[in-house]
Write a protein that holds these residues in place. Structure first.
Motif, PDB file in Angstrom:
ATOM      1  N   LEU A  38      13.583   4.084 -11.901  1.00 21.05           N
ATOM      2  CA  LEU A  38      14.344   4.890 -12.857  1.00 21.05           C
ATOM      3  C   LEU A  38      15.019   3.979 -13.877  1.00 21.05           C
ATOM      4  N   ASN A  39      15.022   4.417 -15.123  1.00 18.71           N
ATOM      5  CA  ASN A  39      15.751   3.747 -16.190  1.00 18.71           C
ATOM      6  C   ASN A  39      17.160   4.339 -16.254  1.00 18.71           C
ATOM      7  N   PRO A  40      18.114   3.674 -16.897  1.00 17.05           N
ATOM      8  CA  PRO A  40      19.486   4.184 -16.971  1.00 17.05           C
ATOM      9  C   PRO A  40      19.635   5.576 -17.586  1.00 17.05           C
ATOM     10  N   PHE A  92      11.472   7.742 -16.158  1.00 18.62           N
ATOM     11  CA  PHE A  92      10.600   6.793 -15.468  1.00 18.62           C
ATOM     12  C   PHE A  92       9.221   6.867 -16.110  1.00 18.62           C
ATOM     13  N   ASP A  93       8.556   5.737 -16.118  1.00 23.53           N
ATOM     14  CA  ASP A  93       7.190   5.662 -16.614  1.00 23.53           C
ATOM     15  C   ASP A  93       6.509   4.565 -15.812  1.00 23.53           C
ATOM     16  N   SER A  94       5.353   4.187 -16.193  1.00 21.61           N
ATOM     17  CA  SER A  94       4.613   3.152 -15.462  1.00 21.61           C
ATOM     18  C   SER A  94       4.515   3.469 -13.975  1.00 21.61           C
ATOM     19  N   VAL A  95       4.242   4.731 -13.646  1.00 24.07           N
ATOM     20  CA  VAL A  95       4.032   5.110 -12.251  1.00 24.07           C
ATOM     21  C   VAL A  95       2.830   4.328 -11.743  1.00 24.07           C
ATOM     22  N   THR A  96       2.994   3.692 -10.596  1.00 24.22           N
ATOM     23  CA  THR A  96       1.971   2.811 -10.060  1.00 24.22           C
ATOM     24  C   THR A  96       1.507   3.273  -8.689  1.00 24.22           C
ATOM     25  N   SER A  97       0.178   3.484  -8.575  1.00 31.35           N
ATOM     26  CA  SER A  97      -0.446   3.815  -7.298  1.00 31.35           C
ATOM     27  C   SER A  97      -1.204   2.614  -6.752  1.00 31.35           C
ATOM     28  N   HIS A  98      -2.065   2.071  -7.589  1.00 28.60           N
ATOM     29  CA  HIS A  98      -2.926   0.966  -7.167  1.00 28.60           C
ATOM     30  C   HIS A  98      -2.745  -0.254  -8.071  1.00 28.60           C
ATOM     31  N   LYS A  99      -2.849  -0.020  -9.362  1.00 27.23           N
ATOM     32  CA  LYS A  99      -2.666  -1.078 -10.348  1.00 27.23           C
ATOM     33  C   LYS A  99      -1.446  -0.719 -11.184  1.00 27.23           C
ATOM     34  N   PRO A 100      -0.723  -1.698 -11.703  1.00 26.89           N
ATOM     35  CA  PRO A 100       0.485  -1.401 -12.482  1.00 26.89           C
ATOM     36  C   PRO A 100       0.250  -0.359 -13.581  1.00 26.89           C
ATOM     37  N   GLY A 101       1.013   0.726 -13.504  1.00 21.34           N
ATOM     38  CA  GLY A 101       0.966   1.759 -14.523  1.00 21.34           C
ATOM     39  C   GLY A 101      -0.237   2.678 -14.485  1.00 21.34           C
ATOM     40  N   ASP A 102      -1.028   2.651 -13.397  1.00 23.45           N
ATOM     41  CA  ASP A 102      -2.242   3.476 -13.373  1.00 23.45           C
ATOM     42  C   ASP A 102      -1.974   4.965 -13.189  1.00 23.45           C
ATOM     43  N   GLY A 103      -0.803   5.340 -12.698  1.00 21.20           N
ATOM     44  CA  GLY A 103      -0.464   6.749 -12.575  1.00 21.20           C
ATOM     45  C   GLY A 103      -0.673   7.306 -11.188  1.00 21.20           C
TER      46      GLY A 103
END
Length: 142
Positions: A75-77, A81-92
């Motif tokens: 979470l940002n201040p 939130f973004d860059s949700v990571t499942s397998h690779k950074p930011g893949d969603g």
């Protein structure tokens, strides 16, 4: 005396194996596709949750014995939130429905900023569907 001949694999076969094995077995991502995901977590009064990590657990069934990986995002201040990571950074996320827990959301004294049931993926009442991204997650104060 018996002589046994040994032969090494031709260099072309070795090269072919090196190139094709990763393609056959992948690099650990499994049989799942991913879609970008982002959102915001706020309290019922509209104030953002400023710290913590959002954890997603897919409700999708296993495919070929493989289960979708859990995903996470910080979470940002401002509560986003973004860059949700499942397998690779930011893949969603794997497309579909997910249960959502909010972890590590504590104040400077170590007090939880979210109700206890929201911090455990097994008890959280929050669910989202990737078709509804970006997500607006609203939680009560503890």
């Amino acid at each position: 005396m018996t002589h046994t001949a040994t032969t090494a694999a031709p260099p072309q076969r070795v090269l072919l194996a090196i190139v094709t094995l990763p393609l056959l077995f992948g690099c650990g991502g499994g049989p799942f596709d991913y879609v970008p995901a982002s959102g915001r977590v706020t309290y019922e009064d509209g104030q953002p949750l400023q710290v913590g990590k959002v954890i997603f657990k897919s409700m999708a069934p296993a495919v070929g014995g493989a289960h979708p990986r859990p995903a996470g995002a910080d979470l940002n201040p401002d509560g986003t939130f973004d860059s949700v990571t499942s397998h690779k950074p930011g893949d969603g996320l794997v497309p579909g429905k997910h249960t959502v827990a909010i972890m590590f959301a504590v104040d400077e004294n170590g007090n939880s900023l979210v109700p206890a049931e929201y911090t455990n993926i097994a008890t959280t009442p929050i669910t989202v569907d990737t078709a509804d991204a970006p997500f607006q997650i609203t939680i009560p104060r503890p």
